[in-house]
Design an enzyme around this catalytic site. Structure first.
Site, PDB file in Angstrom:
ATOM      1  N   ASP A  34       0.839  -1.073  -0.062  1.00 50.61           N
ATOM      2  CA  ASP A  34      -0.005  -0.005  -0.109  1.00 50.61           C
ATOM      3  C   ASP A  34       0.877   1.195  -0.047  1.00 50.61           C
ATOM      4  O   ASP A  34       1.815   1.589   0.911  1.00 50.61           O
ATOM      5  CB  ASP A  34      -0.950  -0.030   1.250  1.00 50.61           C
ATOM      6  CG  ASP A  34      -2.112   1.270   1.489  1.00 50.61           C
ATOM      7  OD1 ASP A  34      -1.607   2.130   0.732  1.00 50.61           O
ATOM      8  OD2 ASP A  34      -3.139   0.612   1.399  1.00 50.61           O
ATOM      9  N   CYS A  74      -6.709   3.654  -1.729  1.00 46.45           N
ATOM     10  CA  CYS A  74      -6.919   2.166  -1.586  1.00 46.45           C
ATOM     11  C   CYS A  74      -8.026   1.371  -2.100  1.00 46.45           C
ATOM     12  O   CYS A  74      -7.789   0.611  -2.977  1.00 46.45           O
ATOM     13  CB  CYS A  74      -6.865   2.169  -0.041  1.00 46.45           C
ATOM     14  SG  CYS A  74      -5.606   2.941   0.751  1.00 46.45           S
ATOM     15  N   LYS A 122      -4.248  -7.036   3.827  1.00 44.93           N
ATOM     16  CA  LYS A 122      -5.564  -6.092   3.624  1.00 44.93           C
ATOM     17  C   LYS A 122      -5.881  -6.475   2.088  1.00 44.93           C
ATOM     18  O   LYS A 122      -5.283  -6.562   1.090  1.00 44.93           O
ATOM     19  CB  LYS A 122      -4.379  -4.904   3.490  1.00 44.93           C
ATOM     20  CG  LYS A 122      -5.500  -3.535   3.162  1.00 44.93           C
ATOM     21  CD  LYS A 122      -4.649  -2.244   3.281  1.00 44.93           C
ATOM     22  CE  LYS A 122      -5.549  -1.197   3.277  1.00 44.93           C
ATOM     23  NZ  LYS A 122      -4.750   0.356   3.599  1.00 44.93           N
ATOM     24  N   HIS A 245      -1.708  24.654  -9.448  1.00 45.36           N
ATOM     25  CA  HIS A 245      -3.053  24.771  -9.994  1.00 45.36           C
ATOM     26  C   HIS A 245      -4.103  24.679  -8.797  1.00 45.36           C
ATOM     27  O   HIS A 245      -3.757  24.182  -7.759  1.00 45.36           O
ATOM     28  CB  HIS A 245      -2.931  23.292 -10.726  1.00 45.36           C
ATOM     29  CG  HIS A 245      -4.110  23.046 -11.580  1.00 45.36           C
ATOM     30  ND1 HIS A 245      -5.213  22.443 -10.950  1.00 45.36           N
ATOM     31  CD2 HIS A 245      -4.551  23.005 -12.453  1.00 45.36           C
ATOM     32  CE1 HIS A 245      -6.129  21.966 -11.696  1.00 45.36           C
ATOM     33  NE2 HIS A 245      -5.723  22.579 -13.004  1.00 45.36           N
ATOM     34  N   ASP A 307      -1.237  -0.735  -4.576  1.00 44.36           N
ATOM     35  CA  ASP A 307      -2.505   0.021  -4.867  1.00 44.36           C
ATOM     36  C   ASP A 307      -2.345   1.157  -5.467  1.00 44.36           C
ATOM     37  O   ASP A 307      -3.044   1.826  -6.217  1.00 44.36           O
ATOM     38  CB  ASP A 307      -3.576   0.035  -3.722  1.00 44.36           C
ATOM     39  CG  ASP A 307      -2.926   0.766  -2.606  1.00 44.36           C
ATOM     40  OD1 ASP A 307      -1.884   0.970  -2.694  1.00 44.36           O
ATOM     41  OD2 ASP A 307      -3.773   0.813  -1.773  1.00 44.36           O
ATOM     42  N   HIS A 308      -1.336   1.931  -5.068  1.00 47.93           N
ATOM     43  CA  HIS A 308      -0.973   3.368  -5.405  1.00 47.93           C
ATOM     44  C   HIS A 308       0.484   4.035  -4.831  1.00 47.93           C
ATOM     45  O   HIS A 308       1.259   3.019  -4.266  1.00 47.93           O
ATOM     46  CB  HIS A 308      -1.808   4.476  -4.959  1.00 47.93           C
ATOM     47  CG  HIS A 308      -2.400   4.341  -3.521  1.00 47.93           C
ATOM     48  ND1 HIS A 308      -1.604   4.852  -2.463  1.00 47.93           N
ATOM     49  CD2 HIS A 308      -3.278   3.882  -3.043  1.00 47.93           C
ATOM     50  CE1 HIS A 308      -2.040   4.709  -1.155  1.00 47.93           C
ATOM     51  NE2 HIS A 308      -3.043   4.082  -1.439  1.00 47.93           N
TER      52      HIS A 308
END
Length: 521
Positions: A34, A74, A122, A245, A307-308
Site C-alpha cells: 500500500d 486504496c 489487506k 494549479h 495499490d498506489h
C-alpha cells in the site's frame, strides 16, 4: 498438406502453457503493498534505499517501468485490480463505495477452476469497509470552502538498531503466509494461489490527534533507516502556493501541508518513507524464502505491486489522491517459469491488467468485458497465438476526498493529460514526462493541439463529464442521508469528522454554504 502441418505445429506451441509443461499449472503468489512508489523499482534513484528482494525479482523476472494505478486511493484501486474493470464502470467512487460483496474476482475464478486459494492481510475492495468519514467526507470538495482534513505529516522513531518488526500487523500476516506455504501449499495436490496484502509503506495514524485522524505519521526504526542512503535523499522542488494549479492548492491545504517546512523536515519525512519501503521489501523476502525452502519457486509466478504510490512531500503534499507520478505510478514486477528474466517493459499498463494476466497464467478463459489486457504476451518466452494487443494508453481516475473535483488522467507516450469535472470549469494540466520529470510545468496552453487530441481520446474511453455529474449526485445524496440519520448529533459529528476540520472558525457560514449546495439542483 503444408498448411495442416503448420497448424499442428502452432497448436502444439500454444498448448505448451506458461511453464512449458502440460501436466501442471503454475502456482501464483501476489504481494500487494500500500502506497509504494513504483519508481523505486526501476529508476536509477532507487539506489537511495536497499530493496534486495525487489531487486531479486527485477533480475530474475520482468519489471514494468510504466505501471499505473487506476485510482490513487486504496479501495477504488483494489476494486479495479480485483475486478479488471475501470473505476467508473464499477462506480467505486471512494474508500466506502466500491465493489459489491458478491462481485467475482480473479481469485474466485482460480478457485472455481481447481486452484487452492488463500487471501491474507489487506483486501480492501468491497463497499462499507472504511470509517464514517469516508462515507461522507467527499462532499467537502463540492462546497466552496477549505477544511484541513489530515494531520500535518510527521516522523516517529521507534525501537532501536535491532528493531526489525515495526508494523506488527503486516509481520503477523506475513508469518501466516509463510506458514501456509510451508504447511498447506507444499502438501497440496493442486496448484495454489496466495494473495498477501500489506499495509506498508502506508503512513500510520497519528495517535495524538484522536480516533478520527488520518494517516500522517511516517514511522520506522534505526534498523530500517540504516538501509537508506540519507545523503542521497532529495528535497523536491515546490511551486509557490500562489502559482499552483487550483486543485493542487486545494489538496495541499486539506492535507495540512500549506505551512512552513524546513528542508531537514522534508528530507526526514522522505527518509522515513524509504525506510518503510525497506521493511515491506523484507516481507516480500519472507514469502520468496518460503517458496525457495519448499522447492516451489520453479513452478510459481510471483507478482509484486501496490495499490498506489506516496507523494512523500513532492508537490508540497504527502499521501496519494493525486495524478502526479509519486502518487499514481505503481510497482509491477512479475517473475516465474517460462517468463523472461531481466526484462524492463516500457509498455504502459495498469492494475486492471492483472485480472486477465492471472487468468492467462492459469490457462483460464477470460469471459466478459474487461478493461484490462493480459500482459503475458509481453513476458513469455514461448510463442503463442496472437492476443489482444494492449492499447498505448492508461487511464486513472479519482473521485474521493482531499481533491475538489473528479480527476481523470490519460497517459499516452510521453504525455500525461489531467482534466477535471466537466472539462470546462477547471483548467486541465499537460506534462511532458520526458522533459519535465518533476511535473512542474503545465504546458496545456502551450500545446493546445496535443491537449485537444488527448481530451478527445479520453472522451472516447469515458464520458467523463457525465461520470463527474454522477459522482456529484452520489455525494450530495449520501451526505444528505447521513445528516438526516444523525439528527441532533450532526454538528458534533461534522466538527470531529477529521481531527481538525477548522469547522468552528466559520461554522455558521459553512452551514449556509452546505444548505445552498443541498438545495441546488
Amino acid at each position: 498438406m503444408y498448411l495442416i502441418i503448420a497448424l499442428i505445429c502452432l497448436f502444439q506451441i500454444h498448448t505448451q502453457s506458461l511453464c512449458h509443461q502440460s501436466e501442471t499449472r503454475p502456482n501464483i503468489v501476489m504481494v500487494m503493498t500500500d502506497a509504494f512508489d513504483g519508481r523505486l523499482t526501476f529508476d536509477p534513484d532507487s539506489k537511495v534505499v536497499q530493496l534486495p528482494y525487489i531487486n531479486y525479482l527485477r533480475e530474475l523476472g520482468s519489471t514494468f517501468s510504466n505501471a499505473y494505478t487506476n485510482s490513487p486511493i486504496c479501495c477504488p484501486s483494489r476494486a479495479a485490480m480485483w475486478s479488471g474493470q475501470f473505476v467508473h464502470l464499477t462506480q467505486s467512487w471512494n474508500n466506502y463505495k466500491c465493489l459489491d460483496e458478491n462481485a467475482t474476482t480473479w481469485m474466485d475464478l482460480l478457485e472455481k477452476n481447481g486452484y487452492h486459494t488463500k487471501m491474507l492481510g489487506k483486501l480492501d475492495y468491497t463497499s462499507g469497509s472504511h470509517s464514517l468519514s469516508n462515507r461522507v467526507e467527499a462532499w467537502t470538495r463540492d462546497v466552496p470552502f477549505l477544511l484541513r482534513q489530515e494531520g500535518r505529516p510527521v516522523t516517529q522513531l521507534v525501537g532501536n538498531e535491532s528493531t526489525v518488526r515495526v508494523n506488527m500487523v503486516d509481520w503477523k500476516n506475513t508469518d501466516f503466509a509463510t506458514k501456509w506455504i510451508h504447511q498447506t501449499a507444499a502438501s497440496s495436490q493442486r496448484p495454489f494461489a496466495l494473495y498477501l496484502g500489506l499495509n506498508l509503506p502506508h503512513t500510520y495514524k497519528t495517535d495524538s490527534l484522536g480516533p478520527n485522524a488520518g494517516g500522517s505519521t511516517f514511522r520506522s526504526s534505526l534498523y530500517w533507516l540504516k538501509k537508506v542512503q540519507s545523503e542521497s535523499v532529495s528535497v523536491p522542488t515546490w511551486l509557490p502556493l500562489a502559482t499552483m494549479h487550483p486543485v493542487d492548492y486545494y489538496s495541499t491545504v486539506t492535507k495540512n501541508c500549506s505551512g512552513d517546512f524546513t528542508k531537514e523536515e522534508v528530507r526526514s519525512i522522505r527518509t522515513f518513507y524509504y525506510a518503510m519501503c525497506a521493511e515491506a521489501d523484507a516481507m516480500l523476502g519472507m514469502v520468496i524464502s518460503a517458496l525457495r525452502d519448499t522447492a516451489m519457486m520453479n513452478n510459481t509466478v510471483v507478482i509484486f505491486t501496490a495499490d498506489h504510490g506516496e507523494l512523500a512531500m513532492e508537490h508540497r503534499q504527502f499521501y496519494k489522491m493525486s495524478m502526479f507520478e509519486g502518487s499514481s505510478h505503481v510497482p509491477l514486477l512479475i517473475m516465474g517459469p517460462g517468463l523472461v528474466s531481466g526484462l524492463q517493459v516500457n509498455q504502459l499498463v495498469s492494475l486492471v491488467d492483472l485480472y486477465p494476466t492471472v487468468l492467462d497464467i492459469a490457462d483460464i478463459p477470460v469471459t466478459g468485458n474487461l478493461s484490462g489486457y493480459s500482459l503475458l504476451p509481453l513476458l513469455s518466452k514461448y510463442t503463442t497465438f496472437p492476443k489482444k494487443k494492449h492499447p498505448d494508453w492508461v487511464l486513472s481516475e479519482y473521485h474521493g476526498c482531499n481533491v475538489n473535483a473528479s480527476t481523470y488522467m490519460l497517459r499516452n507516450g510521453k504525455w500525461k493529460y489531467i482534466t477535471y469535472g466537466d472539462g470546462v470549469s477547471v483548467p486541465p494540466q499537460l506534462f511532458d514526462l520526458v522533459l519535465d520529470k518533476e511535473e512542474l510545468h503545465n504546458v496545456a496552453f502551450k500545446f493546445p493541439d496535443v491537449q485537444a487530441h488527448l481530451d478527445m481520446q479520453l472522451r472516447c474511453i469515458v464520458d467523463y463529464p457525465s461520470v463527474s455529474a454522477s459522482v456529484h449526485f452520489y455525494n450530495k445524496k449520501e451526505f444528505g442521508a447521513w445528516r438526516q440519520r444523525v439528527g441532533s448529533n450532526y454538528s458534533r459529528l461534522i466538527a470531529n469528522l477529521r481531527w481538525n476540520l477548522d469547522w468552528q472558525k466559520d461554522a455558521a457560514n459553512n452551514e449556509r454554504l452546505i444548505e445552498r449546495w443541498l438545495n441546488k439542483s
